[in-house]
Design a protein around this motif. Structure first.
Motif, PDB file in Angstrom:
ATOM      1  N   MET A   1       0.857  -1.188   0.000  1.00 41.25           N
ATOM      2  CA  MET A   1       0.000   0.000   0.000  1.00 41.25           C
ATOM      3  C   MET A   1       0.898   1.245   0.000  1.00 41.25           C
ATOM      4  SD  MET A   1      -2.562   1.321   2.998  1.00 41.25           S
ATOM      5  CE  MET A   1      -1.428   2.286   3.954  1.00 41.25           C
ATOM      6  N   SER A   2       0.615   2.179  -0.911  1.00 39.30           N
ATOM      7  CA  SER A   2       1.429   3.397  -0.918  1.00 39.30           C
ATOM      8  C   SER A   2       0.943   4.320   0.200  1.00 39.30           C
ATOM      9  CB  SER A   2       1.260   4.098  -2.276  1.00 39.30           C
ATOM     10  OG  SER A   2       0.146   4.944  -2.230  1.00 39.30           O
ATOM     11  N   PRO A   3       1.812   5.233   0.669  1.00 37.58           N
ATOM     12  CA  PRO A   3       1.415   6.098   1.789  1.00 37.58           C
ATOM     13  C   PRO A   3       0.199   6.976   1.473  1.00 37.58           C
ATOM     14  CG  PRO A   3       3.525   6.792   0.830  1.00 37.58           C
ATOM     15  CD  PRO A   3       3.202   5.465   0.235  1.00 37.58           C
ATOM     16  N   THR A   4      -0.096   7.124   0.165  1.00 30.95           N
ATOM     17  CA  THR A   4      -1.250   7.986  -0.162  1.00 30.95           C
ATOM     18  C   THR A   4      -2.533   7.174  -0.344  1.00 30.95           C
ATOM     19  OG1 THR A   4      -0.775   7.789  -2.524  1.00 30.95           O
ATOM     20  CG2 THR A   4       0.245   9.658  -1.345  1.00 30.95           C
ATOM     21  N   THR A   5      -2.425   5.853  -0.233  1.00 33.40           N
ATOM     22  CA  THR A   5      -3.630   5.036  -0.399  1.00 33.40           C
ATOM     23  C   THR A   5      -4.623   5.342   0.711  1.00 33.40           C
ATOM     24  OG1 THR A   5      -2.342   3.256  -1.388  1.00 33.40           O
ATOM     25  CG2 THR A   5      -4.516   2.672  -0.546  1.00 33.40           C
ATOM     26  N   LYS A   6      -5.841   5.639   0.329  1.00 34.43           N
ATOM     27  CA  LYS A   6      -6.863   5.978   1.317  1.00 34.43           C
ATOM     28  C   LYS A   6      -7.436   4.701   1.945  1.00 34.43           C
ATOM     29  CE  LYS A   6      -6.778  10.442   0.761  1.00 34.43           C
ATOM     30  NZ  LYS A   6      -6.265  11.311   1.866  1.00 34.43           N
ATOM     31  N   ARG A   7      -7.662   4.780   3.239  1.00 30.72           N
ATOM     32  CA  ARG A   7      -8.106   3.618   4.006  1.00 30.72           C
ATOM     33  C   ARG A   7      -9.605   3.740   4.311  1.00 30.72           C
ATOM     34  NH1 ARG A   7      -3.554   1.304   6.514  1.00 30.72           N
ATOM     35  NH2 ARG A   7      -4.788   0.559   8.269  1.00 30.72           N
ATOM     36  N   ILE A   8     -10.330   2.704   3.938  1.00 23.32           N
ATOM     37  CA  ILE A   8     -11.792   2.680   4.086  1.00 23.32           C
ATOM     38  C   ILE A   8     -12.197   1.600   5.087  1.00 23.32           C
ATOM     39  CG2 ILE A   8     -13.991   2.287   2.905  1.00 23.32           C
ATOM     40  CD1 ILE A   8     -12.577   3.089   0.270  1.00 23.32           C
ATOM     41  N   VAL A   9     -13.081   1.946   6.006  1.00 24.07           N
ATOM     42  CA  VAL A   9     -13.716   0.957   6.890  1.00 24.07           C
ATOM     43  C   VAL A   9     -15.212   0.983   6.594  1.00 24.07           C
ATOM     44  CG1 VAL A   9     -14.322   0.372   9.273  1.00 24.07           C
ATOM     45  CG2 VAL A   9     -11.982   1.048   8.723  1.00 24.07           C
ATOM     46  N   VAL A  10     -15.787  -0.203   6.438  1.00 23.87           N
ATOM     47  CA  VAL A  10     -17.205  -0.326   6.082  1.00 23.87           C
ATOM     48  C   VAL A  10     -17.947  -1.069   7.200  1.00 23.87           C
ATOM     49  CG1 VAL A  10     -18.868  -1.107   4.349  1.00 23.87           C
ATOM     50  CG2 VAL A  10     -16.569  -0.413   3.642  1.00 23.87           C
ATOM     51  N   LEU A  11     -19.074  -0.504   7.615  1.00 27.70           N
ATOM     52  CA  LEU A  11     -19.919  -1.135   8.631  1.00 27.70           C
ATOM     53  C   LEU A  11     -21.160  -1.683   7.949  1.00 27.70           C
ATOM     54  CD1 LEU A  11     -17.963   0.504  10.407  1.00 27.70           C
ATOM     55  CD2 LEU A  11     -19.893   1.037  11.918  1.00 27.70           C
TER      56      LEU A  11
ATOM     57  N   ILE B   1     -10.066  -1.129   1.244  1.00 26.00           N
ATOM     58  CA  ILE B   1     -10.947  -1.393   2.383  1.00 26.00           C
ATOM     59  C   ILE B   1     -10.144  -2.214   3.381  1.00 26.00           C
ATOM     60  CG2 ILE B   1     -13.094  -2.453   3.176  1.00 26.00           C
ATOM     61  CD1 ILE B   1     -14.198  -2.014   0.310  1.00 26.00           C
ATOM     62  N   ASN B   2      -9.877  -1.623   4.546  1.00 29.11           N
ATOM     63  CA  ASN B   2      -8.999  -2.270   5.529  1.00 29.11           C
ATOM     64  C   ASN B   2      -9.749  -3.095   6.562  1.00 29.11           C
ATOM     65  OD1 ASN B   2      -7.841   0.605   4.772  1.00 29.11           O
ATOM     66  ND2 ASN B   2      -6.157  -0.824   5.054  1.00 29.11           N
ATOM     67  N   LEU B   3     -11.057  -2.861   6.667  1.00 28.84           N
ATOM     68  CA  LEU B   3     -11.823  -3.569   7.687  1.00 28.84           C
ATOM     69  C   LEU B   3     -13.312  -3.487   7.364  1.00 28.84           C
ATOM     70  CD1 LEU B   3     -11.807  -4.958  10.553  1.00 28.84           C
ATOM     71  CD2 LEU B   3     -12.162  -2.645  11.502  1.00 28.84           C
ATOM     72  N   VAL B   4     -13.991  -4.602   7.583  1.00 29.05           N
ATOM     73  CA  VAL B   4     -15.449  -4.632   7.512  1.00 29.05           C
ATOM     74  C   VAL B   4     -15.951  -5.055   8.889  1.00 29.05           C
ATOM     75  CG1 VAL B   4     -17.472  -5.795   6.524  1.00 29.05           C
ATOM     76  CG2 VAL B   4     -15.558  -5.121   5.044  1.00 29.05           C
TER      77      VAL B   4
END
Ligand SMILES: Nc1nc2c(c(=O)[nH]1)N[C@@H](CN(C=O)c1ccc(C(=O)N[C@@H](CCC(=O)O)C(=O)O)cc1)CN2
Ligand SMILES: NCC(=O)N[C@@H]1O[C@H](COP(=O)([O-])[O-])[C@@H](O)[C@H]1O
Length: 225
Positions: free
Chosen positions: A1-11, A36-39
């Motif tokens: 993952m590059s440092p600019t990759t945006k991290r998404i968490v979905v509920l 998407i780092n976590l669901v």
């Protein structure tokens, strides 16, 4: 993952078809430079957990039900549960949190941790410096059918001749349910004689578009701020 990759968490709480739309859009022009780092689900049987596990690469998942939490933590409250969910989310260090069929009203216990008004009182490095946007997908238009069972209530209003269209929106999450600032709004007309299932199919197809559009928009805003 590059440092600019945006991290998404979905509920989620259910099927996860909107989660799937996000997964399918990752690293396409629709949703570039994101993962998407976590669901997180509040329901063990949510098929969205399976979708996350079957993604390539698999997406980490977490599950925490309110009833289970309260049973296992006598004396704790719904606000404590919400704070626990927030801690689970914050450990993934998200740039955005998306409620995609998350069927639990979040109290200040969650919101104050995500927007940085309160920091987690623990040694973990999960303090929030800049408010983390939390957005929600709702199957109705702003101010029309807030809350649960919106599709059914809208369809009933159509059958009574009260409305000729409804729609879907993605909005910022605030304490008052479905009252946050709209981000993307899309109208969906009813067709005389259509069944609720036919309407719902039309609506879900629109939702799969607007949840990606809204996510791209909010991540773009945080990129430029
Ligand atoms: N503080 C906020 N929390 C949530 C919002 C919001 O705008 N502000 N959006 C909802 C999603 N939602 C509608 O879009 C919604 C989901 C669930 C409910 C509801 O009545 N939930 C009940 C439990 C119902 C169940 O378990 O089947 C509850 O939480 O007690 C209303 C609206 C997500 N959270
Ligand atoms: N009030 C919140 C609400 O009703 N959310 C609705 O839950 C469904 C989730 O579908 P999915 O699990 O297939 O993504 C979607 O239709 C979404 O609008």
């Amino acid at each position: 993952m590059s440092p600019t990759t945006k991290r998404i968490v979905v509920l989620i709480s259910g099927s996860g078809s909107n989660l799937q739309a996000l997964i399918d859009a990752l690293n396409t022009p629709a949703l570039p430079n994101a993962e998407i780092n976590l669901v997180v689900s509040n329901r063990k049987a949510a098929y969205g957990l399976t979708r996350a596990a079957q993604a390539s690469p698999p997406i980490p998942t977490a599950y925490l039900a309110l009833a289970t939490y309260l049973k296992q933590n006598p004396g704790k409250t719904r606000q404590d549960y919400d704070a626990e969910v927030a801690k689970i989310v914050l450990r993934a260090k998200p740039d955005i949190v998306i409620l995609a069929g998350w069927m639990h009203i979040l109290s200040e216990g969650f919101l104050e941790l995500l927007d940085g008004r309160k920091n987690v009182d623990s040694e973990e490095d999960i303090s929030v410096v800049k408010p983390i946007p939390v957005i929600n997908l709702h199957p109705a238009l702003p101010g029309q059918f807030d809350g649960a069972s919106a599709i059914e209530r809208a369809f009933e209003a159509f059958q009574k001749g009260e409305i000729t269209y409804s729609g879907a929106m993605v909005h910022r999450v605030v304490k008052d349910v479905d009252r946050g600032e709209p981000i993307v709004v899309r109208e969906v007309p009813f067709v005389k004689g259509e069944t609720i299932e036919e309407y719902e199919t039309k609506l879900h197809n629109v939702e799969h578009d607007i949840i990606v559009e809204a996510t791209r928009k909010i991540l773009g805003e945080s990129q430029s701020s």
